[in-house]
Write a protein that holds these residues in place. Structure first.
Motif, PDB file in Angstrom:
ATOM      1  N   PRO A  55       0.807  -1.224   0.000  1.00  0.00           N
ATOM      2  CA  PRO A  55       0.000   0.000   0.000  1.00  0.00           C
ATOM      3  C   PRO A  55       0.840   1.275   0.000  1.00  0.00           C
ATOM      4  N   LYS A  56       2.008   1.243   0.674  1.00  0.00           N
ATOM      5  CA  LYS A  56       2.834   2.450   0.685  1.00  0.00           C
ATOM      6  C   LYS A  56       3.351   2.776  -0.710  1.00  0.00           C
ATOM      7  N   ALA A  57       3.699   1.744  -1.471  1.00  0.00           N
ATOM      8  CA  ALA A  57       4.156   1.974  -2.844  1.00  0.00           C
ATOM      9  C   ALA A  57       3.028   2.519  -3.709  1.00  0.00           C
ATOM     10  N   ALA A  58       1.778   2.273  -3.299  1.00  0.00           N
ATOM     11  CA  ALA A  58       0.621   2.790  -4.021  1.00  0.00           C
ATOM     12  C   ALA A  58       0.280   4.213  -3.603  1.00  0.00           C
ATOM     13  N   GLY A  59       1.023   4.744  -2.624  1.00  0.00           N
ATOM     14  CA  GLY A  59       0.843   6.137  -2.244  1.00  0.00           C
ATOM     15  C   GLY A  59       0.006   6.373  -1.004  1.00  0.00           C
ATOM     16  N   TYR A  60      -0.314   5.319  -0.257  1.00  0.00           N
ATOM     17  CA  TYR A  60      -1.155   5.474   0.930  1.00  0.00           C
ATOM     18  C   TYR A  60      -0.308   5.560   2.189  1.00  0.00           C
ATOM     19  N   SER A  61      -0.739   6.423   3.117  1.00  0.00           N
ATOM     20  CA  SER A  61      -0.018   6.568   4.373  1.00  0.00           C
ATOM     21  C   SER A  61      -0.727   5.880   5.523  1.00  0.00           C
ATOM     22  N   ASP A  62      -2.050   5.992   5.593  1.00  0.00           N
ATOM     23  CA  ASP A  62      -2.819   5.359   6.673  1.00  0.00           C
ATOM     24  C   ASP A  62      -4.114   4.801   6.086  1.00  0.00           C
ATOM     25  N   PRO A  63      -4.007   3.766   5.258  1.00  0.00           N
ATOM     26  CA  PRO A  63      -5.193   3.309   4.521  1.00  0.00           C
ATOM     27  C   PRO A  63      -6.095   2.377   5.317  1.00  0.00           C
ATOM     28  N   LEU A  64      -7.375   2.485   5.046  1.00  0.00           N
ATOM     29  CA  LEU A  64      -8.330   1.453   5.420  1.00  0.00           C
ATOM     30  C   LEU A  64      -8.472   0.533   4.214  1.00  0.00           C
ATOM     31  N   LEU A  65      -8.450  -0.768   4.439  1.00  0.00           N
ATOM     32  CA  LEU A  65      -8.649  -1.715   3.352  1.00  0.00           C
ATOM     33  C   LEU A  65     -10.129  -2.057   3.250  1.00  0.00           C
ATOM     34  N   VAL A  66     -10.602  -2.145   2.032  1.00  0.00           N
ATOM     35  CA  VAL A  66     -12.002  -2.470   1.762  1.00  0.00           C
ATOM     36  C   VAL A  66     -12.018  -3.650   0.797  1.00  0.00           C
ATOM     37  N   ALA A  67     -12.796  -4.673   1.101  1.00  0.00           N
ATOM     38  CA  ALA A  67     -12.832  -5.879   0.271  1.00  0.00           C
ATOM     39  C   ALA A  67     -14.226  -6.117  -0.290  1.00  0.00           C
ATOM     40  N   ALA A  68     -14.281  -6.699  -1.480  1.00  0.00           N
ATOM     41  CA  ALA A  68     -15.558  -7.037  -2.103  1.00  0.00           C
ATOM     42  C   ALA A  68     -15.395  -8.299  -2.929  1.00  0.00           C
ATOM     43  N   ASN A  69     -16.431  -9.087  -3.009  1.00  0.00           N
ATOM     44  CA  ASN A  69     -16.428 -10.241  -3.916  1.00  0.00           C
ATOM     45  C   ASN A  69     -17.782 -10.360  -4.578  1.00  0.00           C
ATOM     46  N   ASP A  70     -17.805 -10.942  -5.768  1.00  0.00           N
ATOM     47  CA  ASP A  70     -19.062 -11.043  -6.516  1.00  0.00           C
ATOM     48  C   ASP A  70     -18.882 -12.038  -7.652  1.00  0.00           C
ATOM     49  N   LEU A 108      -7.295  -1.869  -5.681  1.00  0.00           N
ATOM     50  CA  LEU A 108      -5.851  -2.071  -5.766  1.00  0.00           C
ATOM     51  C   LEU A 108      -5.482  -3.375  -6.444  1.00  0.00           C
ATOM     52  N   PHE A 109      -6.093  -4.475  -6.017  1.00  0.00           N
ATOM     53  CA  PHE A 109      -5.752  -5.755  -6.630  1.00  0.00           C
ATOM     54  C   PHE A 109      -6.962  -6.673  -6.681  1.00  0.00           C
ATOM     55  N   PHE A 110      -6.882  -7.608  -7.608  1.00  0.00           N
ATOM     56  CA  PHE A 110      -8.013  -8.472  -7.946  1.00  0.00           C
ATOM     57  C   PHE A 110      -7.530  -9.910  -8.079  1.00  0.00           C
ATOM     58  N   LEU A 111      -8.374 -10.853  -7.644  1.00  0.00           N
ATOM     59  CA  LEU A 111      -8.125 -12.277  -7.856  1.00  0.00           C
ATOM     60  C   LEU A 111      -9.404 -12.898  -8.397  1.00  0.00           C
ATOM     61  N   ASP A 112      -9.246 -13.888  -9.273  1.00  0.00           N
ATOM     62  CA  ASP A 112     -10.423 -14.520  -9.871  1.00  0.00           C
ATOM     63  C   ASP A 112     -10.449 -16.013  -9.577  1.00  0.00           C
ATOM     64  N   TYR A 113     -11.638 -16.574  -9.692  1.00  0.00           N
ATOM     65  CA  TYR A 113     -11.846 -18.021  -9.549  1.00  0.00           C
ATOM     66  C   TYR A 113     -12.645 -18.488 -10.751  1.00  0.00           C
ATOM     67  N   PHE A 114     -12.052 -19.392 -11.526  1.00  0.00           N
ATOM     68  CA  PHE A 114     -12.690 -19.950 -12.729  1.00  0.00           C
ATOM     69  C   PHE A 114     -12.834 -21.449 -12.507  1.00  0.00           C
ATOM     70  N   ALA A 115     -14.060 -21.949 -12.528  1.00  0.00           N
ATOM     71  CA  ALA A 115     -14.311 -23.372 -12.281  1.00  0.00           C
ATOM     72  C   ALA A 115     -15.071 -23.974 -13.449  1.00  0.00           C
ATOM     73  N   THR A 116     -14.636 -25.150 -13.883  1.00  0.00           N
ATOM     74  CA  THR A 116     -15.278 -25.817 -15.008  1.00  0.00           C
ATOM     75  C   THR A 116     -15.089 -27.324 -14.881  1.00  0.00           C
ATOM     76  N   GLY A 117     -15.818 -28.070 -15.679  1.00  0.00           N
ATOM     77  CA  GLY A 117     -15.635 -29.512 -15.674  1.00  0.00           C
ATOM     78  C   GLY A 117     -14.397 -29.924 -16.431  1.00  0.00           C
ATOM     79  N   LYS A 118     -14.105 -29.213 -17.526  1.00  0.00           N
ATOM     80  CA  LYS A 118     -12.946 -29.544 -18.358  1.00  0.00           C
ATOM     81  C   LYS A 118     -12.465 -28.295 -19.074  1.00  0.00           C
ATOM     82  N   LEU A 119     -11.170 -27.997 -18.976  1.00  0.00           N
ATOM     83  CA  LEU A 119     -10.589 -26.881 -19.712  1.00  0.00           C
ATOM     84  C   LEU A 119     -10.509 -27.247 -21.193  1.00  0.00           C
TER      85      LEU A 119
END
Length: 368
Positions: A55-70, A108-119
């Motif tokens: 977060p400091k490299a992103a320019g924040y000094s005293d950040p609150l983190l906020v999370a979301a998923n959908d 700031l950052f994102f992670l994904d989940y991809f689920a299938t029966g066969k790639l």
């Protein structure tokens, strides 16, 4: 006595339906896409057991983190059935990052989940390419994810998506709705279509009414109906961040499941009531088409679909003109939506023909 163990067959994971080589090939293929989302704080390298963010490299000094998923919901079925895999990744990102921006947080950052029966057939690569594109639009780094190949869990060709995003806001600058007050004006940023809510109804109408999705849309001869329905969710992050950081927005409401009626009250304090004038902006042709095809009651429209408005801003009257000009310069279409008045915490939507619907008994379970 014979035993099943007497068989000389050698079992492998591949024979059970899981292709580790295909998974490794996918990771290699998406590497350049992931690197393209690099931003300060993240190097966007994948392959480890977790992703780092500074977060400091992103320019924040005293950040609150906020999370979301959908997720993307049953819009995925349209993508699967009509080979429209390239944009649902954008939807996945949009549904998460738009929920963060309404808290005043920069994704700031994102992670994904991809689920299938066969790639197979490069579908996952197309989906992840959309995710990477959405991350670039939102200014967040794609730092990791999970690809799950699970034979027997999904029908052939089917897959599911989930997204997880973390953002930050400097302590004291978060938007919680506590600054909303009677006398403020509600302005809206137009949507790009149905976005990612209401698709179970859309698909039911398509089946019952026999829509030809591979033919030109009845309301737009220049676009196939499937392409109008699959239009990705608009990402509002970059256009809103400057105004949020300038302290000129009292609150934001992302118009998702529950429509205007149930999302606007989520940012209202007790004693504040939102009066929405649906006649103050033109209903998009797609929304009119859905309403006419389903003979949908206006109140049901206001509770199910975004009705052409994907984001609602509560602002002081003196900021409306400057904010409108700034947001339009950033590529948004701004419409007047309504006002905040005194009354029970909730929302009333009315139009030329009278009241569409009201929600003045809003409860926490509507968040689900």
């Amino acid at each position: 006595m014979s035993s099943n163990n007497s068989s000389k067959e050698s079992y492998t994971y591949a024979k059970a339906g899981v292709d580790i080589a295909a998974g490794n090939a996918l990771v290699k293929a998406i590497g350049p896409l992931v690197k393209a989302t690099a931003r300060p704080g993240a190097d966007s390298e994948i392959g480890g057991f977790g992703g780092f963010f500074d977060p400091k490299a992103a320019g924040y000094s005293d950040p609150l983190l906020v999370a979301a998923n959908d997720g993307v919901g049953t819009k995925l079925k349209l993508a699967i059935d009509y080979d429209r895999h390239d944009s649902v990744g954008i939807d996945l990102v949009a549904m998460c990052v738009n929920d963060l921006i309404v808290q005043g947080a920069e994704p700031l950052f994102f992670l994904d989940y991809f689920a299938t029966g066969k790639l197979e057939n490069g579908v996952a690569e197309r989906v992840v390419a959309g995710i990477a594109g959405g991350c670039k639009d939102a200014g967040c780094a794609l730092i990791g994810g999970e690809t799950a190949e699970m034979p027997g869990m999904y029908a052939a060709g089917d897959y599911d998506l989930a997204g997880f995003c973390v953002g930050a806001v400097e302590r004291g600058e978060q938007l919680t709705g506590d600054k909303v007050a009677p006398g403020q004006v509600l302005i809206g940023l137009t949507s790009s279509g149905v976005h990612s809510n209401g698709y179970s109804l859309v698909r039911r109408l398509a089946a019952d009414k026999g829509w030809q999705l591979d033919q030109p849309a009845p309301f737009d001869s220049q676009k196939l109906l499937i392409d109008a329905l699959i239009e990705p969710t608009r990402i509002y992050v970059k256009s809103l961040l400057p105004a949020i950081r300038g302290g000129r927005i009292a609150a934001l409401a992302h118009i998702t499941g529950g429509g205007l009626l149930e999302n606007i009250p989520r940012v209202l304090p007790d004693g504040a009531h939102a009066a929405i004038d649906a006649a103050s902006w033109a209903q998009p042709a797609l929304m009119q088409f859905l309403q006419e095809q389903g003979n949908i009651d206006p109140g049901e429209m206001a509770r199910t679909f975004n009705c052409g408005v994907g984001m609602v801003l509560a602002v002081e009257p003196e900021h409306v003109s400057d904010l409108t000009a700034e947001l339009e310069a950033a590529g948004e279409t701004v419409v007047h939506v309504g006002t905040i008045g005194e009354g029970p915490r909730g929302c009333t939507v009315h139009g030329a023909a009278g009241v569409w619907g009201a929600d003045t008994d809003w409860k926490a379970e509507h968040l689900a």
